[in-house]
Design an enzyme around this catalytic site. Structure first.
Site, mmCIF file in Angstrom:
data_model
loop_
_atom_site.group_PDB
_atom_site.id
_atom_site.type_symbol
_atom_site.label_atom_id
_atom_site.label_comp_id
_atom_site.label_asym_id
_atom_site.label_seq_id
_atom_site.Cartn_x
_atom_site.Cartn_y
_atom_site.Cartn_z
ATOM 1 C CG ASP A 53 33.246 48.284 42.686
ATOM 2 O OD1 ASP A 53 33.140 49.065 43.653
ATOM 3 O OD2 ASP A 53 33.035 48.626 41.507
ATOM 4 N NE ARG B 33 35.333 56.698 45.253
ATOM 5 C CZ ARG B 33 34.708 55.686 44.703
ATOM 6 N NH1 ARG B 33 35.345 54.545 44.530
ATOM 7 N NH2 ARG B 33 33.462 55.806 44.308
ATOM 8 C CG ASP C 231 35.207 51.823 42.058
ATOM 9 O OD1 ASP C 231 34.686 51.980 43.186
ATOM 10 O OD2 ASP C 231 34.598 51.310 41.095
ATOM 11 N NE ARG D 133 34.223 56.275 40.244
ATOM 12 C CZ ARG D 133 33.284 55.470 40.725
ATOM 13 N NH1 ARG D 133 33.568 54.231 41.035
ATOM 14 N NH2 ARG D 133 32.064 55.899 40.859
HETATM 15 P P1 ADP Z 1 30.290 52.072 41.774
HETATM 16 O O1 ADP Z 1 31.550 51.333 42.143
HETATM 17 O O2 ADP Z 1 29.106 51.161 41.634
HETATM 18 O O3 ADP Z 1 30.470 52.986 40.611
HETATM 19 P P2 ADP Z 1 30.714 53.506 44.228
HETATM 20 O O4 ADP Z 1 32.139 53.022 44.231
HETATM 21 O O5 ADP Z 1 30.494 54.973 44.381
HETATM 22 O O6 ADP Z 1 29.919 53.034 42.972
HETATM 23 O O7 ADP Z 1 30.001 52.731 45.393
HETATM 24 C C1 ADP Z 1 28.752 53.107 45.823
HETATM 25 C C2 ADP Z 1 28.319 52.184 46.945
HETATM 26 O O8 ADP Z 1 28.096 50.900 46.440
HETATM 27 C C3 ADP Z 1 29.310 51.920 48.054
HETATM 28 O O9 ADP Z 1 29.283 52.912 49.038
HETATM 29 C C4 ADP Z 1 28.851 50.576 48.609
HETATM 30 O O10 ADP Z 1 28.113 50.716 49.799
HETATM 31 C C5 ADP Z 1 27.921 50.073 47.553
HETATM 32 N N1 ADP Z 1 28.155 48.688 47.167
HETATM 33 C C6 ADP Z 1 27.153 47.776 47.032
HETATM 34 N N2 ADP Z 1 27.648 46.594 46.701
HETATM 35 C C7 ADP Z 1 28.997 46.740 46.611
HETATM 36 C C8 ADP Z 1 30.039 45.835 46.299
HETATM 37 N N3 ADP Z 1 29.793 44.556 45.983
HETATM 38 N N4 ADP Z 1 31.318 46.312 46.295
HETATM 39 C C9 ADP Z 1 31.551 47.611 46.599
HETATM 40 N N5 ADP Z 1 30.601 48.512 46.905
HETATM 41 C C10 ADP Z 1 29.324 48.083 46.914
HETATM 42 MG MG MG Z 2 32.803 51.110 43.792
#
Ligand code: ADP
Ligand code: MG
Length: 172
Positions: A102, A86, A100, A97
């Site tokens: 989260d 990624r 991912d 991606r």
């Molecule tokens: P998404 O998963 O929302 O589609 P991304 O993976 O591109 O988007 O993440 C974008 C940004 O979201 C990350 O760089 C991170 O700083 C931010 N972010 C905010 N809260 C979280 C969370 N709880 N877990 C992971 N990333 C987060």
């Molecule tokens: Mg994410």
């Protein structure tokens, strides 16, 4: 000694060998110092949410007990995403991606910083998050909405399709 906190992490992929990317993500989370994976959901194929036209995702969720801080866990999640190819600098926001990760929940902590929001802001609206999370944390209470994961799932208005993923098809 720091007491571990139970964190739940959403895992997703829609590029390349999705299952391999997701499993590698789970394994890498398990190898993090101060972190122990205590549960992993079933896997789901999920219709993409949002404007970008892209392939269906594979999604799951992991429960882990960790002594890492939320921000350290986020840093490591980003690192693990990078090990699967990624490259945030080159990808479309909300687009495809390979991996991912989260942070959905971090104990009952509520965190609002520029780069980290916990509980994950959109988790309660998304079947692709709540379905796997319900597998491993049905009675866990969302610390802001004060409702269990099962309750949130039951009341969900999300109409995007999801279906259980069978790593080995029945006919094989
Ligand atoms: P998404 O998963 O929302 O589609 P991304 O993976 O591109 O988007 O993440 C974008 C940004 O979201 C990350 O760089 C991170 O700083 C931010 N972010 C905010 N809260 C979280 C969370 N709880 N877990 C992971 N990333 C987060
Ligand atoms: Mg994410």
């Amino acid at each position: 000694m720091t007491t571990p906190i139970r964190a739940y992490i959403g895992v997703g992929s829609n590029v390349g060998d999705r299952f391999a990317h997701c499993l590698a993500g789970v394994e890498a989370l398990g190898r993090l110092g101060g972190t122990r994976v205590v549960g992993c959901s079933r896997w789901y194929e999920t219709e993409p949410v949002g404007e970008v036209v892209q392939a269906w995702f594979l999604n799951g969720a992991v429960g882990s007990d960790t002594t890492l801080s939320p921000h350290d866990l986020l840093t490591r999640c980003r690192y693990i995403e990078g090990t699967r190819g990624r490259d945030r600098a080159r990808e479309d926001p909300g687009g495809p991606r390979p991996l991912d990760l989260d942070i959905l929940l971090f104990g009952d902590q509520v965190i609002s910083t520029p780069d980290l929001h916990v509980p994950h802001p959109r988790m309660a609206d998304r079947a692709f998050v709540l379905a796997p999370l319900e597998d491993i944390a049905p009675r866990v209470v969302h610390p802001v909405l004060k409702r269990t994961i099962s309750d949130l799932r039951a009341g969900l208005a999300d109409t995007h399709q999801i279906r259980l993923y069978e790593a080995v098809p029945r006919s094989a």
